[in-house]
Design a protein around this motif. Structure first.
Motif, PDB file in Angstrom:
ATOM      1  N   CYS A  47       0.835  -1.201   0.000  1.00  0.00           N
ATOM      2  CA  CYS A  47       0.000   0.000   0.000  1.00  0.00           C
ATOM      3  C   CYS A  47       0.869   1.251   0.000  1.00  0.00           C
ATOM      4  O   CYS A  47       1.914   1.296   0.654  1.00  0.00           O
ATOM      5  CB  CYS A  47      -0.901  -0.023   1.238  1.00  0.00           C
ATOM      6  SG  CYS A  47      -1.976   1.404   1.433  1.00  0.00           S
ATOM      7  N   CYS A  59      -8.810  -0.933  -4.814  1.00  0.00           N
ATOM      8  CA  CYS A  59      -7.422  -0.475  -4.783  1.00  0.00           C
ATOM      9  C   CYS A  59      -7.010   0.089  -6.139  1.00  0.00           C
ATOM     10  O   CYS A  59      -7.429  -0.404  -7.197  1.00  0.00           O
ATOM     11  CB  CYS A  59      -6.503  -1.626  -4.394  1.00  0.00           C
ATOM     12  SG  CYS A  59      -4.766  -1.124  -4.193  1.00  0.00           S
ATOM     13  N   ARG A  99      -3.588  -4.158   1.779  1.00  0.00           N
ATOM     14  CA  ARG A  99      -4.384  -3.510   0.739  1.00  0.00           C
ATOM     15  C   ARG A  99      -5.808  -4.051   0.685  1.00  0.00           C
ATOM     16  O   ARG A  99      -6.762  -3.294   0.474  1.00  0.00           O
ATOM     17  CB  ARG A  99      -3.695  -3.669  -0.611  1.00  0.00           C
ATOM     18  CG  ARG A  99      -2.419  -2.819  -0.748  1.00  0.00           C
ATOM     19  CD  ARG A  99      -1.666  -3.139  -2.032  1.00  0.00           C
ATOM     20  NE  ARG A  99      -2.570  -3.143  -3.179  1.00  0.00           N
ATOM     21  CZ  ARG A  99      -2.399  -3.907  -4.255  1.00  0.00           C
ATOM     22  NH1 ARG A  99      -1.371  -4.738  -4.326  1.00  0.00           N
ATOM     23  NH2 ARG A  99      -3.246  -3.841  -5.251  1.00  0.00           N
TER      24      ARG A  99
END
Length: 205
Positions: A47, A59, A99
């Motif tokens: 991330c 994402c 993430r």
């Protein structure tokens, strides 16, 4: 009932897989649907704290994380398996989980989580604790077994000789199945616990 199992080892058929497949046998015997995905051998970046997922709903890096997200949303339970490196989980798996959990906005409350760790000898408890934190921050109950959810083996296939470790996996799968079914009944009778509005605080303003 459906359980998603994530193999965080770069070895598709290594010792972590042996542990997860031992659980999978019990789930299938209990008529729980399963899907086992190997993610530890994929190219997954970490991330970058861009917060684009707050607007996009997924994402910004469109890889396996976004592919797993709807599977995560649909499952009743999530099992995370990892080898132990320097008393920590595989960094590729941690990048995926960071993430995945951050970029998904759906309510994870009362999905059951379980982590499984594999090592030659030491570092298991530290990696086990690391993985469990993804569940506790998300309102996910953690399934337990008769011992910490660990199995031993270094060379591929050696985990099959860890009789106690395999028994721990089977017990974990049975306990997790019971917990998922109990939560499903509880949801029907009582719903899920009421959530208060978030009250985030920063220590430095």
């Amino acid at each position: 009932m459906k359980v998603l199992l994530l193999n965080g080892s770069p070895r598709v058929n290594g010792n972590t897989a042996i542990a997860l497949k031992e659980m999978e046998k019990i789930f299938q015997a209990e008529e729980v649907d399963t899907e086992l995905l190997c993610v530890g051998n994929q190219n997954i970046r970490g991330c970058v704290a861009c917060n684009s997922c707050r607007q996009r709903g997924k994402c910004v890096f469109d890889d396996v994380v976004n592919e797993i997200a709807p599977k995560f949303q649909a499952c009743d339970g999530l099992v995370i398996g990892s080898p132990v490196y320097y008393a920590s989980a595989n960094a590729t798996l941690v990048a995926l989980l960071t993430r995945l959990f951050y970029s998904t906005s759906f309510d994870k409350t009362m999905k059951v989580g379980a982590s499984v760790v594999c090592a030659r000898r030491g570092g298991l408890s530290a990696a086990f604790d690391e993985l469990n934190k993804f569940f506790t921050i998300s309102g996910m109950p953690i399934a337990s077994s008769q011992y910490w959810n660990s199995i031993h083996g270094r060379e591929a296939g050696q985990a099959a000789q860890d009789v106690e470790g395999l028994q721990t996996m089977r017990t974990l799968a049975r306990n997790m199945t019971f917990l998922m079914k109990s939560i499903a009944l509880g949801k029907e009778a009582y719903g899920i616990p009421k959530r208060e509005p978030a009250a985030p605080m920063n220590f430095i303003r």
